[in-house]
Write a protein that holds these residues in place. Structure first.
Motif, PDB file in Angstrom:
ATOM      1  N   ALA A  73      10.867   2.057   3.344  1.00  0.00           N
ATOM      2  CA  ALA A  73      11.639   3.249   2.967  1.00  0.00           C
ATOM      3  C   ALA A  73      10.607   4.169   2.321  1.00  0.00           C
ATOM      4  N   ARG A  74      10.588   5.754   2.893  1.00  0.00           N
ATOM      5  CA  ARG A  74       9.894   6.399   2.471  1.00  0.00           C
ATOM      6  C   ARG A  74      10.904   7.713   1.719  1.00  0.00           C
ATOM      7  N   VAL A  75      10.341   8.062   0.441  1.00  0.00           N
ATOM      8  CA  VAL A  75      10.911   9.218  -0.264  1.00  0.00           C
ATOM      9  C   VAL A  75      10.455  10.380   0.086  1.00  0.00           C
ATOM     10  N   LYS A  76      11.233  11.391  -0.155  1.00  0.00           N
ATOM     11  CA  LYS A  76      10.604  13.017  -0.155  1.00  0.00           C
ATOM     12  C   LYS A  76       9.940  13.254  -1.290  1.00  0.00           C
ATOM     13  N   ARG A  77       8.460  13.065  -1.041  1.00  0.00           N
ATOM     14  CA  ARG A  77       7.749  13.302  -2.220  1.00  0.00           C
ATOM     15  C   ARG A  77       7.960  14.512  -3.186  1.00  0.00           C
ATOM     16  N   ASP A  78       7.949  15.661  -2.464  1.00  0.00           N
ATOM     17  CA  ASP A  78       8.212  16.793  -3.321  1.00  0.00           C
ATOM     18  C   ASP A  78       9.531  16.864  -4.060  1.00  0.00           C
ATOM     19  N   ARG A  79      10.604  16.197  -3.409  1.00  0.00           N
ATOM     20  CA  ARG A  79      11.816  16.204  -4.261  1.00  0.00           C
ATOM     21  C   ARG A  79      11.768  15.215  -5.549  1.00  0.00           C
ATOM     22  N   LEU A  80      11.103  14.267  -5.253  1.00  0.00           N
ATOM     23  CA  LEU A  80      11.038  13.159  -6.608  1.00  0.00           C
ATOM     24  C   LEU A  80       9.730  13.958  -7.643  1.00  0.00           C
ATOM     25  N   ALA A  81       8.896  14.700  -6.977  1.00  0.00           N
ATOM     26  CA  ALA A  81       7.822  14.966  -7.935  1.00  0.00           C
ATOM     27  C   ALA A  81       8.521  16.334  -8.782  1.00  0.00           C
ATOM     28  N   VAL A  82       9.260  16.936  -7.943  1.00  0.00           N
ATOM     29  CA  VAL A  82      10.057  18.283  -8.839  1.00  0.00           C
ATOM     30  C   VAL A  82      10.825  17.629  -9.945  1.00  0.00           C
ATOM     31  N   ALA A  83      11.751  16.607  -9.633  1.00  0.00           N
ATOM     32  CA  ALA A  83      12.611  16.078 -10.426  1.00  0.00           C
ATOM     33  C   ALA A  83      11.772  15.334 -11.674  1.00  0.00           C
ATOM     34  N   LEU A  84      10.722  14.907 -11.370  1.00  0.00           N
ATOM     35  CA  LEU A  84       9.818  14.068 -12.318  1.00  0.00           C
ATOM     36  C   LEU A  84       9.313  15.030 -13.165  1.00  0.00           C
ATOM     37  N   ALA A  85       8.775  16.020 -12.864  1.00  0.00           N
ATOM     38  CA  ALA A  85       8.233  17.308 -13.540  1.00  0.00           C
ATOM     39  C   ALA A  85       9.079  17.883 -14.362  1.00  0.00           C
ATOM     40  N   ALA A  86      10.421  17.996 -14.045  1.00  0.00           N
ATOM     41  CA  ALA A  86      11.387  18.665 -14.844  1.00  0.00           C
ATOM     42  C   ALA A  86      12.095  17.656 -15.897  1.00  0.00           C
ATOM     43  N   ASP A  87      11.603  16.405 -15.761  1.00  0.00           N
ATOM     44  CA  ASP A  87      12.058  15.314 -16.530  1.00  0.00           C
ATOM     45  C   ASP A  87      13.683  15.052 -16.395  1.00  0.00           C
ATOM     46  N   ARG A 139       0.529  -1.118  -0.133  1.00  0.00           N
ATOM     47  CA  ARG A 139      -0.067  -0.160   0.044  1.00  0.00           C
ATOM     48  C   ARG A 139       0.918   1.280  -0.214  1.00  0.00           C
ATOM     49  N   ILE A 140       0.311   2.194  -0.785  1.00  0.00           N
ATOM     50  CA  ILE A 140       1.076   3.421  -0.834  1.00  0.00           C
ATOM     51  C   ILE A 140       1.587   4.237   0.308  1.00  0.00           C
ATOM     52  N   GLU A 141       0.718   4.290   1.615  1.00  0.00           N
ATOM     53  CA  GLU A 141       0.841   4.903   2.985  1.00  0.00           C
ATOM     54  C   GLU A 141       1.872   4.295   3.571  1.00  0.00           C
ATOM     55  N   LEU A 142       2.238   2.999   3.093  1.00  0.00           N
ATOM     56  CA  LEU A 142       3.613   2.378   3.740  1.00  0.00           C
ATOM     57  C   LEU A 142       4.962   2.635   3.319  1.00  0.00           C
ATOM     58  N   GLY A 143       4.889   3.610   2.240  1.00  0.00           N
ATOM     59  CA  GLY A 143       6.164   3.744   1.617  1.00  0.00           C
ATOM     60  C   GLY A 143       6.262   3.539   0.278  1.00  0.00           C
ATOM     61  N   GLU A 144       7.629   3.794  -0.418  1.00  0.00           N
ATOM     62  CA  GLU A 144       7.737   3.503  -1.727  1.00  0.00           C
ATOM     63  C   GLU A 144       8.732   1.977  -1.825  1.00  0.00           C
ATOM     64  N   TYR A 145       9.426   1.848  -0.952  1.00  0.00           N
ATOM     65  CA  TYR A 145      10.268   0.710  -1.175  1.00  0.00           C
ATOM     66  C   TYR A 145      10.088  -0.119   0.235  1.00  0.00           C
ATOM     67  N   ALA A 146      10.350  -1.271   0.109  1.00  0.00           N
ATOM     68  CA  ALA A 146      10.278  -2.506   1.094  1.00  0.00           C
ATOM     69  C   ALA A 146      11.533  -3.365   1.010  1.00  0.00           C
ATOM     70  N   LEU A 147      12.239  -3.518   2.264  1.00  0.00           N
ATOM     71  CA  LEU A 147      13.523  -4.511   2.017  1.00  0.00           C
ATOM     72  C   LEU A 147      13.248  -5.607   3.273  1.00  0.00           C
ATOM     73  N   PRO A 148      13.164  -6.954   2.535  1.00  0.00           N
ATOM     74  CA  PRO A 148      13.108  -8.045   3.599  1.00  0.00           C
ATOM     75  C   PRO A 148      14.414  -8.478   4.017  1.00  0.00           C
ATOM     76  N   LEU A 149      15.511  -7.574   4.032  1.00  0.00           N
ATOM     77  CA  LEU A 149      16.750  -7.820   4.231  1.00  0.00           C
ATOM     78  C   LEU A 149      17.183  -8.581   5.549  1.00  0.00           C
ATOM     79  N   ALA A 150      16.314  -7.930   6.582  1.00  0.00           N
ATOM     80  CA  ALA A 150      16.698  -8.558   7.790  1.00  0.00           C
ATOM     81  C   ALA A 150      16.406 -10.308   7.846  1.00  0.00           C
ATOM     82  N   PHE A 151      15.407 -10.827   7.208  1.00  0.00           N
ATOM     83  CA  PHE A 151      15.066 -12.075   7.033  1.00  0.00           C
ATOM     84  C   PHE A 151      16.147 -12.777   6.504  1.00  0.00           C
TER      85      PHE A 151
END
Length: 658
Positions: free
Chosen positions: A87-101, A35-47
């Motif tokens: 892992a949660r990204v900084k949404r505004d940072r990603l959006a600005v970069a994406l909008a600017a391509d 689900r989007i509210e959990l973040g953008e990436y998930a790491l099962p690394l500890a297992f």
């Protein structure tokens, strides 16, 4: 950007593990939360590390979250469940970069990639199965180009094989045509259709009397020998059919760079050079007894050249490369061709210009005496062959031959893009005029057979799709000229066809259906095209140019606005659309690694679905808040751009109206 952030996260985790635990993990598995509210990436690394570190997964995850420190572009890491790390990204940072391509620099592997696809026998019209091959291959080429690779696109032409021989038999023995009469026929429109019917007639003629097959053997011998009237007639016919194939494929925006022909592999003695290499390396052995007596065979599987004296070696572990009559089998010529592809043969084709596309791109063809100035083909670092699943054994034999010659690196970079057949739904077969039995009508699909004359010619399929699309377009847009409506109908038809061929994974048998392919609803090309048309209409009604808006988005939306609206009450829903838009490069990377273009089709559909929900929920033009309105326009601009971009990689253009 999504791919770039994922790589940054993996690298930071890798460095932390080395620094903290002395562990070196070359691959860090990163998943996507459910689900989007959990973040953008998930790491099962500890297992994965629990056994090595002798700690509970949750404890390891706690240590990683506590010790990692800040990661550029990320808001934070969070512990989840029994040991997951989100892992949660900084949404505004990603959006600005994406909008600017913004496109972060990536490492592109050295060397050219060769993609061989289509490879249609030049004996009759291309059919629906050939379209699946060509669309898969062309899309893979487009994905490699998108990833920055240099690509050679080749279409291997078996102009000396059994299928061509059978059509020659038809012209000489059934039609009793002279060479001049055949030449006159080749000038007629769709000469390949005439050959289609003739090929089926020859098959029936063979069934009438087994001795009739002697004519095939005589023609095959003449073709392999070359320099005779039969070979000249074969060249005339196969060249005319080949030109029709290129015209057919150009209708669905598929082009080639080079057409290597089997006749040159024989006449330029490619096989002789390969034969010497294979014998000297012990890859081939000469059989003096048994069912393969007098043949040169390649031992496969558990067998090897050292087992020549071992009577227990099963004959199914032997692959006949040269028959007892001295003729070379298909696989032998294919081995020689692939040695040339990798620049290992020591010989080259002659080249001449063969076909000029409307965009001025030149397609070259092999010849014995070529033009002095020509592009450099072959000598590549990687090979992808789009060939149906029935040829898996032959493809494996070529790879084993490379390994037997000591070319392990080349064998490691030789990939068979295998796929299954295309059939028809009973409804589609009936629409095309085929008579079906009551039993046929209950089947999930109807198989086609070119040898029996039962099948769907590629041009007929394209014509029918265009006509069906135009019936939809005409009443919707009476204000447009007939030529404009035809252009739109063609774009819809080609988009429908290409998307339908790509949305199924390669091992799936496709049952083609007109109604399903052309639907404006569901997982179809027209549905994705319609999403872009809707996005464009929003800008048109708002008096804005989406291309200009996208380029100058910083003038309209500040980074503070991105943060405000992506983290607000509706933030998760809109952010899901932005996040999906950021994944184009990521998905294409996955398609290349897995050689599965269906993932891109799925991505396009999901993005179009998300946009459709957004479109109905947010009436942008009626939004009173100027800042929020511009943010919503920015959302539409980015989605539109990424859909157009992803569809282009699938070979699909977007019409001006639908």
């Amino acid at each position: 950007m999504y791919r770039h952030l994922e790589r940054r996260l993996a690298q930071q985790i890798r460095e932390f593990l080395h620094r903290t635990y002395g562990l070196d993990l070359p691959k860090i598995v990163i998943e996507q939360p459910p689900r989007i509210e959990l973040g953008e990436y998930a790491l099962p690394l500890a297992f994965e590390l629990a056994k090595t570190l002798r700690k509970a997964p949750r404890k390891i995850a706690e240590e990683i979250v506590a010790g990692m420190g800040p990661i550029d572009g990320f808001e934070k890491l969070e512990l989840a469940g029994a040991g997951y790390i989100n892992a949660r990204v900084k949404r505004d940072r990603l959006a600005v970069a994406l909008a600017a391509d913004d496109k972060p620099k990536i490492d592109i592997p050295d060397g050219k990639v060769l993609v061989e696809h289509s490879s249609i026998n030049p004996n009759k019209a291309a059919h629906i199965g050939h379209l699946r091959n060509a669309i898969l291959g062309d899309t893979f080429v487009r994905m490699l180009h998108f990833a920055g690779r240099e690509v050679d696109v080749q279409n291997y032409i078996d102009n000396t094989g059994v299928q061509v021989a059978d059509v020659i038999v038809g012209f000489l023995h059934l039609e009793k045509k002279s060479r001049s009469e055949i030449e006159e026929l080749t000038r007629q429109p769709r000469f390949d259709y005439f050959c289609w019917d003739l090929y089926a007639q020859v098959s029936r003629w063979y069934e009438q009397d087994k001795q009739n097959r002697d004519a095939r053997h005589q023609v095959l011998h003449a073709l392999e020998e070359g320099g005779n009237e039969t070979a000249a007639t074969a060249d005339l016919i196969s060249t005319a059919v080949l030109r029709r194939h290129l015209e057919t494929m150009n209708r669905v925006d598929i082009e080639y760079d080079f057409l290597p022909r089997e006749s040159e592999i024989l006449h330029l003695h490619f096989w002789d050079a390969a034969f010497t290499k294979l014998k000297d390396a012990g890859v081939l052995s000469f059989e003096t007894e048994g069912k393969n007596k007098g043949c040169w065979v390649m031992r496969r599987g558990k067998a090897s050249a050292n087992d020549a004296a071992n009577p227990e070696v099963a004959e199914e572990d032997q692959k006949v490369i040269v028959r007892s009559n001295g003729t070379v089998g298909y696989v032998g010529k294919d081995i020689a061709y692939h040695l040339w592809k990798f620049g290992l043969l020591g010989r080259d084709f002659g080249y001449r210009k063969f076909y000029r596309y409307p965009n001025e791109h030149i397609c070259w063809i092999s010849t014995t005496d070529g033009e002095p100035k020509h592009p450099h083909f072959g000598d590549v670092a990687e090979i992808y062959n789009v060939i149906d699943a029935r040829q898996a054994e032959a493809q494996t034999t070529v790879v084993e031959a490379l390994r037997g010659l000591g070319y392990n690196q080349q064998a490691d970079h030789y990939t068979h893009l295998s796929y299954e057949m295309v059939a028809l739904t009973p409804r589609c077969a009936a629409e095309l005029g085929y008579q079906l039995s009551d039993e046929d009508k209950t089947r999930s699909y109807i198989e086609v057979s070119g040898r029996k004359g039962f099948g769907v010619k590629a041009d007929d399929l394209i014509d029918t799709l265009i006509a069906s699309a135009k019936k939809e377009v005409d009443p919707r847009h009476p204000e447009l000229s007939d030529a404009e409506r035809m252009t739109i109908a063609t774009q819809i038809a080609v988009g429908a066809l290409r998307y339908f061929m790509l949305k199924f994974t390669k091992p799936s048998v496709i049952a083609f259906d007109f109604k399903e392919a052309l639907s404006f609803e569901g997982e179809t090309g027209p549905y994705a095209q319609y999403a872009v048309v809707r996005a464009s209409n929003i800008f048109r009604k708002g008096g804005l140019d989406p291309e200009v808006f996208c380029r100058d988005v910083a003038r309209y939306v500040s980074s503070d606005d991105f943060a405000k609206y992506l983290n607000g009450a509706d933030g998760n829903e809109i952010w899901e659309l932005w996040l999906a838009s950021s994944k184009t490069s990521y998905v294409i990377d996955q398609c290349i690694v897995t050689t599965e273009p269906a993932y891109l089709a799925k991505h396009v559909f999901q993005l179009a679905q998300l946009f459709s929900a957004f479109y109905h929920r947010y009436p942008i033009l009626a939004e009173p808040d100027e800042g929020r309105k511009n943010f919503l326009f920015a959302t539409v601009a980015v989605v539109r751009r990424e859909l157009i971009r992803a569809l282009a990689v699938m070979g699909i253009t977007v019409p001006s109206a639908m």
